[in-house]
Scaffold this motif. Structure first.
Motif: not given
Length: 396
Positions: A180, A216, A218-219, A222-226, A284
């Protein structure tokens, strides 16, 4: 008969107490709601000076490691240029190969401005993954930042940093996944003024640093960004000279993560329903900039919980002849926001060419990864080194 009644009363009291403890434990579990971020290594203090004073540094005197605390302080440095190297073990009581390494440096341009940069490398050691063909991986996180600061008056300055972040901590390690990446910026200001207290000329500094304003992470998998740890740091510091050789400073820093508080899973709600509700509420999907404004009023517990998200650090430093320093401090975080409560002590020895600082952390709550950890920082004054080498050449 009386004995039976006494025994029955004691049993009922024990049951009531155990029930009350269970309810309190459940209440504490329900109350626990920390603010979550990725790239948490960006929140680790890299140097032993600030680390020895309870993790303060927004308004303390400028030094080599101001890049992390408040880059606007650099033009107030007495030295023309400097480089520092520090090492911080992490979870030392459990493992031996997790650590943060930092290199920071600055160069003053004329008398009113400075350029500065730092590099952070956070190693998580070796991790063995049994369900991926017995693979051994070496996850790490990395950041590089550079900035510019300038005095706008004799007592006030501002500074900015630009930062690149890489986080190689992924949910999967397939060929399609990648580390990421994010970009961020810091905006800081610093004021240093003087006033008379009796016949002593004292100084008062205040500083503000909004750090890690950026995209943010994004790993893979996963579709969610942190969110990255966007943080507001506000500090105040007083320095009182006792005489020509002795002075004492005391300061306080307030920190608040400018990241939305995550929704809480309700009692009886299944994990699937909870994640569906989180997605419906758009947690998210919030942009990092919108998250900054939302972070001031989205805590489920209202204004009281918003105040609990503010971390408080208090620190003091005694200096003898600008050579020898003793430090102490305390850091407080609310129980339901992480419960990091710890004392720190430290010492420093500064010469014209180099400086060495050490700090030790001992926690009052078993939630601090730095508990019982010694960390060190080295600093080099490039002006002092140039003068030393010049004297050595002349002697030859």
């Amino acid at each position: 008969m009386k004995a039976n009644r006494v025994i029955r009363f004691v049993l009922l009291l024990a049951v009531a107490c155990s029930s009350t403890e269970a309810v309190l434990a459940q209440d504490k579990q329900n109350m626990f709601n920390p603010v979550n971020t990725a790239a948490t290594f960006l929140s680790i203090a890299p140097d032993a000076r600030g680390g020895g004073m309870g993790d303060i540094g927004a308004a303390t005197e400028a030094d080599i490691y101001s890049q992390y605390w408040n880059p606007a302080k650099y033009p107030f440095n007495v030295a023309r240029a400097g480089v520092g190297v520090s090492y911080t073990p992490w979870l030392r009581k459990l493992v031996s190969d997790i650590n943060l390494a930092n290199v920071s440096g600055f160069y003053r341009i004329g008398n009113y401005s400075a350029v500065h940069a730092s590099l952070n490398y956070f190693s998580l050691g070796e991790v063995f993954i049994a369900d991926m063909n017995d693979m051994t991986i070496k996850p790490y996180e990395f950041s590089f930042d550079a900035g510019y600061s300038r005095m706008l008056s004799e007592t006030f300055s501002m500074g900015v940093n630009l930062r690149f972040i890489l986080s190689d901590i992924k949910y999967d390690y397939t060929a399609e996944s990648s580390a990421a990446k994010a970009f961020a910026a810091d905006i800081a200001m610093y004021h240093l003024g003087y006033f008379m207290a009796g016949n002593r000329e004292c100084s008062m500094g205040w500083g503000i640093n909004i750090s890690n304003i950026g995209s943010k992470l994004s790993y893979g998998g996963s579709d969610n960004s942190e969110f990255i740890p966007t943080n507001l740091r506000i500090g105040l510091n007083f320095t009182i000279p006792f005489n020509e050789y002795n002075k004492f400073s005391i300061g306080v820093d307030l920190n608040k993560l400018l990241v939305p508080t995550p929704p809480k899973q309700e009692e009886g709600e299944s994990p699937e329903d909870f994640m569906a509700r989180v997605n419906d509420e758009g947690y998210y999907g919030i942009s990092s900039i919108a998250g900054i404004f939302r972070s001031f009023g989205d805590a489920p517990g209202g204004f009281k919980e918003e105040l609990e998200e503010i971390q408080v650090s208090v620190g003091a430093e005694y200096t003898y002849n600008d050579r020898f320093m003793l430090r102490a401090g305390y850091h407080h975080e609310a129980e339901n926001k992480g419960n990091r409560k710890y004392f720190t002590v430290g010492a420093g020895f500064h010469m014209s060419v180099f400086s060495i600082d050490a700090a030790y952390v001992f926690s009052t709550a078993q939630t601090n990864p730095l508990d019982q950890t010694m960390r060190f920082s080295l600093g080099f004054d490039l002006d002092g080194m140039r003068d030393l080498f010049g004297r050595m050449r002349r002697r030859r």
